[in-house]
Design an enzyme around this catalytic site. Sequence first.
Site, PDB file in Angstrom:
ATOM      1  CG  LEU A 110     -34.170  21.867  -0.756  1.00 25.65           C
ATOM      2  CD1 LEU A 110     -34.618  21.398  -2.131  1.00 25.65           C
ATOM      3  CD2 LEU A 110     -34.640  20.902   0.308  1.00 25.65           C
ATOM      4  CE  LYS A 149     -37.211  13.902   0.669  1.00 28.57           C
ATOM      5  NZ  LYS A 149     -36.647  14.925   1.488  1.00 28.57           N
ATOM      6  CB  SER A 187     -28.304  16.148   0.210  1.00 29.25           C
ATOM      7  OG  SER A 187     -29.040  15.080   0.757  1.00 29.25           O
TER       8      SER A 187
HETATM    9  O1  PAF Z   1     -31.351  14.463  -0.055  1.00 30.68           O
HETATM   10  C1  PAF Z   1     -31.625  14.548  -1.261  1.00 30.68           C
HETATM   11  O2  PAF Z   1     -30.762  14.555  -2.145  1.00 30.68           O
HETATM   12  C2  PAF Z   1     -33.093  14.720  -1.649  1.00 30.68           C
HETATM   13  O3  PAF Z   1     -33.884  14.603  -0.485  1.00 30.68           O
HETATM   14  C3  PAF Z   1     -33.618  13.790  -2.736  1.00 30.68           C
HETATM   15  C4  PAF Z   1     -35.132  13.960  -2.813  1.00 30.68           C
HETATM   16  C5  PAF Z   1     -33.277  12.339  -2.443  1.00 30.68           C
HETATM   17  C6  PAF Z   1     -33.158  14.182  -4.109  1.00 30.68           C
HETATM   18  O4  PAF Z   1     -31.805  13.983  -4.344  1.00 30.68           O
END
Ligand code: PAF
Length: 289
Positions: free
Chosen positions: A11, A176, A246
Amino acid sequence: MDVVVFGAGSLGSLVGGLCAREHDVTLVGRDPHVAAVRESGLTVTGAVELAVEPDARTTVPDHADLALVTVKSFDTQAAARALTDCDPEVVCSLQNGLGNEERLARTHDTVLAGTCTYGARLDGPGRVACTGVGEVVVGDPDGGPSTAAERVGSALRAADIDAQVSTRMARRRWEKLAVNAGVNPVTALAGVSNGALADDPLHEIATAAARETARVARENDVDLSDGKAVAALESVVETTAENHSSMLQDVRANNRTEVDAINGAVVARADEPAPVNRTLAGLVRGRTD
Ligand code: PAF
């Protein structure tokens, strides 16, 4: 603007690469990736295609106007310490999980909270894929107007990044968190890309985690409805359908995951039991292969 991106993984490299279209960017990360970027530049493929030549190093430069922090949540303290060497005017976290801004604020005066829903995958040294165009939202971690956030928002938009400034960052952060609480462990445990969460049985589990996170947000005086949390999750699942989260990437690479700052943080802040997040956290922590 001199922008340092601290944490040039997938990222960080993507955001840094996008910023380098307009700003003087330094990516701080690990070899062999940063060595490859220094020698041959950074290539972004996928939903965004570009080739840029940011500076790339393993230590922070002498100066920065803005530091974007993209390290894993468990490395935030080390990032905060390292960034004192370039004394950035503004430090903005674009990390997953809760608690990062508080850690950065121990050593930096102007700290912003940020959320980023772009999907990214490191394809090899010097190469990152954009697996989903999302948005960046920045703002004062405690909410309210912030001239620093306005400056950062303008700088990101100047680099053609879909960036907004929010005066209600607490709700954004929890929204989020609800997305990550559903998407990350479920994709990591099932071994699927984000798009697989659009359908049952995984949709049911991921949305249950998001709803439970919204409930815990409300227990913490943050006004996030179940509907908003689920809508945010479903939107990320759709826009980053091809992405490996991730946490899935961490599990596959046998790296430490951010489960403590995501599902663990929900459980830790809950007044009432949070069995969905507790179970997902336990399963991720208990994995053995
Ligand atoms: O951690 C991640 O992978 C990202 O924050 C997200 C937005 C879930 C996309 O894969």
